[in-house]
Design an enzyme around this catalytic site. Structure first.
Site, PDB file in Angstrom:
ATOM      1  N   TYR A  39       9.851   3.005  -3.754  1.00 40.63           N
ATOM      2  CA  TYR A  39       8.906   3.912  -3.087  1.00 40.63           C
ATOM      3  C   TYR A  39       8.448   3.331  -1.744  1.00 40.63           C
ATOM      4  CZ  TYR A  39       7.365   6.648  -7.289  1.00 40.63           C
ATOM      5  OH  TYR A  39       7.258   7.474  -8.365  1.00 40.63           O
ATOM      6  N   LYS A  54      -1.433   4.700   3.823  1.00 41.99           N
ATOM      7  CA  LYS A  54      -0.001   5.020   3.944  1.00 41.99           C
ATOM      8  C   LYS A  54       0.182   6.484   4.366  1.00 41.99           C
ATOM      9  CE  LYS A  54       2.010   7.066   0.966  1.00 41.99           C
ATOM     10  NZ  LYS A  54       2.489   6.607  -0.308  1.00 41.99           N
ATOM     11  N   ASP A  83      -2.694   0.235 -13.169  1.00 37.87           N
ATOM     12  CA  ASP A  83      -1.488  -0.576 -12.944  1.00 37.87           C
ATOM     13  C   ASP A  83      -1.457  -1.856 -13.768  1.00 37.87           C
ATOM     14  OD1 ASP A  83      -0.951   1.358 -11.100  1.00 37.87           O
ATOM     15  OD2 ASP A  83      -0.721   0.013  -9.384  1.00 37.87           O
ATOM     16  N   THR A 109      -6.357  -0.444  -4.564  1.00 38.23           N
ATOM     17  CA  THR A 109      -5.103  -0.338  -3.818  1.00 38.23           C
ATOM     18  C   THR A 109      -4.957   1.022  -3.153  1.00 38.23           C
ATOM     19  OG1 THR A 109      -4.032  -1.933  -5.255  1.00 38.23           O
ATOM     20  CG2 THR A 109      -2.581  -0.452  -4.044  1.00 38.23           C
ATOM     21  N   CYS A 110      -5.230   2.084  -3.879  1.00 39.93           N
ATOM     22  CA  CYS A 110      -5.008   3.435  -3.348  1.00 39.93           C
ATOM     23  C   CYS A 110      -5.756   3.662  -2.036  1.00 39.93           C
ATOM     24  CB  CYS A 110      -5.432   4.477  -4.380  1.00 39.93           C
ATOM     25  SG  CYS A 110      -5.405   6.147  -3.725  1.00 39.93           S
ATOM     26  N   CYS A 113      -2.038   4.349  -1.047  1.00 40.61           N
ATOM     27  CA  CYS A 113      -1.785   5.786  -0.826  1.00 40.61           C
ATOM     28  C   CYS A 113      -2.467   6.349   0.412  1.00 40.61           C
ATOM     29  CB  CYS A 113      -2.281   6.600  -2.019  1.00 40.61           C
ATOM     30  SG  CYS A 113      -1.999   5.838  -3.604  1.00 40.61           S
ATOM     31  N   THR A 120      -1.822   6.503  -8.849  1.00 37.69           N
ATOM     32  CA  THR A 120      -3.275   6.701  -8.820  1.00 37.69           C
ATOM     33  C   THR A 120      -3.770   7.801  -9.774  1.00 37.69           C
ATOM     34  OG1 THR A 120      -3.403   5.897  -6.572  1.00 37.69           O
ATOM     35  CG2 THR A 120      -5.184   7.346  -7.276  1.00 37.69           C
ATOM     36  N   HIS A 156       9.166  35.495   0.604  1.00 34.93           N
ATOM     37  CA  HIS A 156      10.221  35.502   1.613  1.00 34.93           C
ATOM     38  C   HIS A 156       9.641  35.651   3.006  1.00 34.93           C
ATOM     39  CE1 HIS A 156      14.270  36.124   3.078  1.00 34.93           C
ATOM     40  NE2 HIS A 156      13.838  37.150   3.777  1.00 34.93           N
ATOM     41  N   GLY A 208       8.464  -4.775  -5.013  1.00 33.40           N
ATOM     42  CA  GLY A 208       7.825  -4.542  -6.297  1.00 33.40           C
ATOM     43  C   GLY A 208       6.439  -5.142  -6.415  1.00 33.40           C
ATOM     44  N   ALA A 235     -15.076 -11.176 -11.562  1.00 39.64           N
ATOM     45  CA  ALA A 235     -15.568 -11.315 -12.932  1.00 39.64           C
ATOM     46  C   ALA A 235     -14.395 -11.672 -13.835  1.00 39.64           C
ATOM     47  CB  ALA A 235     -16.205 -10.014 -13.407  1.00 39.64           C
ATOM     48  N   GLY A 269      14.375  -0.986  -2.027  1.00 38.57           N
ATOM     49  CA  GLY A 269      14.858   0.398  -2.029  1.00 38.57           C
ATOM     50  C   GLY A 269      13.977   1.296  -2.873  1.00 38.57           C
ATOM     51  N   GLU A 287       9.381   4.630   2.019  1.00 36.26           N
ATOM     52  CA  GLU A 287       8.310   5.296   2.777  1.00 36.26           C
ATOM     53  C   GLU A 287       8.063   4.577   4.109  1.00 36.26           C
ATOM     54  OE1 GLU A 287       5.738   7.403  -0.783  1.00 36.26           O
ATOM     55  OE2 GLU A 287       4.983   5.524   0.012  1.00 36.26           O
ATOM     56  N   ARG A 293      16.365   3.630  -7.322  1.00 38.15           N
ATOM     57  CA  ARG A 293      16.945   3.525  -8.664  1.00 38.15           C
ATOM     58  C   ARG A 293      16.038   4.244  -9.666  1.00 38.15           C
ATOM     59  NH1 ARG A 293      16.306  -0.415 -12.520  1.00 38.15           N
ATOM     60  NH2 ARG A 293      15.215  -1.825 -11.109  1.00 38.15           N
ATOM     61  N   GLU A 351     -16.335  -5.827  -8.569  1.00 44.98           N
ATOM     62  CA  GLU A 351     -15.159  -5.740  -7.692  1.00 44.98           C
ATOM     63  C   GLU A 351     -15.233  -6.920  -6.730  1.00 44.98           C
ATOM     64  OE1 GLU A 351     -12.211  -3.902  -7.079  1.00 44.98           O
ATOM     65  OE2 GLU A 351     -12.122  -5.446  -5.527  1.00 44.98           O
ATOM     66  N   GLU A 375      11.811  29.687  -1.990  1.00 40.87           N
ATOM     67  CA  GLU A 375      12.237  30.850  -2.768  1.00 40.87           C
ATOM     68  C   GLU A 375      13.513  30.535  -3.548  1.00 40.87           C
ATOM     69  OE1 GLU A 375      13.578  34.406  -0.438  1.00 40.87           O
ATOM     70  OE2 GLU A 375      13.207  33.141   1.300  1.00 40.87           O
TER      71      GLU A 375
END
Ligand code: NDP
Length: 453
Positions: free
Chosen positions: A179, A51, A304, A42-43, A48, A312, A436, A263, A115, A177, A183, A206, A35, A441
């Protein structure tokens, strides 16, 4: 032929870490993982998790308003961004540590460096070291894409930078427009920023259910986001430390920050893949089969970078299925059917299965829909509505899709997702007794279709 490792994973995000851990700890494979940035991907590091913590932070302003209307003596006139941001990074460090120790415990050797693939069984590390592996898994995720052709676009930021801002912008423009745009429009609005959102299309989100998109756009506006549809930014300039913008409709305005949420694209470049004959798609995604195997048999890819469903939990499932297939002797294709997801706007939008528009093209359908002001809102004269919508196949009676807009819709859709994945019919929903008084419900009490098609 002998190799240094059974598996070499490139990328320490959700998919790569899961594959490495399962291959090593459950199937006894000798595994290494590289890594180049921080473990968690990213998550955990810039998606995620931070966020969602910002979603929590931003939700309190509305709750404080509601609490006052319920009779509480509360005040919420200021938000300490630096305190929250520093706490956020302490939490991310903790989570990164958990990912790292999980790999350590499983016996995975970690290389904290970039790598690239040198040949079908060889990986070259940034330090110059070369290692061999029987299988190579590419789990390098994706990156933010800024639009082309906008003068001054470099003055904008992406969601990556949001978590590091020195100060909370008083006034922010959000472009997009999807996710992330929706958010963050709600997050900054909840934190007290003055938020403008430009989306080039005729309605946000969309691809999602049209009725749900329409209601969500209304609710987002009612909460205070200045949403402009059919609008895009065309020019940006630095003026007095702020960013001046001009939009396609001629509107000029000045903001403290401009956030592009336009995007993401797969991180497949510069890894030596094309040279090796690994097929890439139009978007740069690695083309894989249902077992996540690329066109070079020893090279697999998950998450991804394959641009299947960029979520995720899907990457985690793909990584797990890959490890079971290749090292566990139990071939398991990745299942991309009926994946529920939530958009953490305020209110949230949870969905699973088909939209009304998709279902109408393939089936004879009944649509059940209830949109109303929950008692919690009605009591304090708050206009915010919720939406519960079921799309049913008239012939098989199966529920093809469910769309919920409500506080907690992300939690609710997880439960509905189980029923729909099991093939529940409308009558299965109907014979379930309501809890209820709850808003959900409605899911089991909608008796008459609002339309058929
Ligand atoms: P999306 O693909 O969802 O949205 C991109 C948005 O940018 C769209 O509205 C698109 O418009 C617009 N856009 C694209 N190019 C331009 C341009 N040149 N000028 C103006 N607007 C443009 O991507 P996101 O970045 O929001 O999110 C990436 C992915 O991350 C998502 O698809 C999702 O899979 C995942 N994600 C999931 C979350 C969750 O589960 N809650 C949260 C965040 C991300 P148009 O519609 O017209 O193409």
């Amino acid at each position: 032929m002998s190799f240094d490792y059974d598996l070499f994973v490139i990328g320490g995000g959700s998919g790569g870490v899961r594959a490495a851990r399962i291959a090593a700890s459950e199937h006894g494979a000798k595994v290494a993982l590289a890594e180049e940035y921080r473990m968690g991907g990213t998550c955990v590091i810039r998606g995620c998790v931070p966020k969602k913590l910002m979603v929590f932070a931003s939700g309190y302003s509305q709750r404080i308003e509601d609490a006052k209307a319920y009779g509480w003596n509360a005040s919420g006139d200021s938000f300490d961004w630096p305190q929250f941001r520093d706490h956020l990074h302490t939490e991310l460090d903790r989570l990164e540590g958990i990912y790292r120790s999980g790999l350590d415990k499983a016996g995975v050797e970690i290389f904290d460096e970039r790598a690239v693939v040198a040949d079908a069984h060889t990986v070259k590390l940034a330090s110059g070291k070369t290692v061999t592996a029987k299988h190579i898994l590419i789990a390098t995720g994706g990156h933010v894409v800024f639009p082309q052709g906008i003068a001054g676009v470099e003055l904008g930021i992406s969601s990556n930078e949001v978590f590091h801002l020195e100060e909370l912008p008083k006034k922010i423009l959000i472009i997009g427009g999807g996710y992330i745009a929706c958010e963050f429009a709600c997050i900054f609005n909840g934190l007290g920023s003055d938020v403008t959102q430009y989306y080039r299309g005729d309605q946000i989100l969309r691809g999602f259910d049209e009725e749900a998109r329409g209601l969500l756009a209304e609710e987002i506006r009612d909460r205070g986001v200045d949403l402009h549809l059919g609008t895009n930014v065309i020019e940006m300039e630095r003026r007095d430390g702020r960013v001046w913008t001009k939009a396609t409709n001629g509107r000029e305005d000045v903001f403290d920050q401009v956030l592009f949420a336009t995007g993401r694209a797969p991180n497949s470049g510069g890894l030596g893949l094309e040279e090796l004959g690994v097929e890439l798609g139009r978007n740069g995604q690695i083309v894989v089969d249902e077992y996540s195997q690329s066109t070079v048999p020893s090279i697999f890819a998950v998450g991804d970078v394959t641009d299947r469903i960029n979520l995720t939990p899907v990457a985690i499932r793909e990584g797990h299925a890959f490890a079971d297939t290749v090292f566990g002797g139990t071939p398991r294709p990745s299942d991309h059917e009926l994946v529920a997801s939530a958009i953490f706007t305020q209110p949230e939008y949870g969905s699973v299965g088909m939209t009304e528009e998709e279902a109408r093209d393939k089936y004879r359908i009944e649509v059940y829909c209830a949109s109303f002001r929950p008692m919690q809102n009605a009591f304090i004269g708050k206009s915010e509505r919720v939406l519960f919508k079921l799309i049913v196949d008239q012939d098989s009676r199966k529920v093809l899709g469910c769309h919920i807009i409500a506080e907690g819709a992300g939690e609710l859709i997880q439960m509905v997702g189980i029923a729909i994945k099991m093939g529940a019919t409308k009558e299965d929903f109907d014979r379930t007794v309501a809890v209820h008084p709850t808003i959900s419900e409605e899911l089991v009490t909608m008796r008459t279709p609002v339309r058929t098609a």
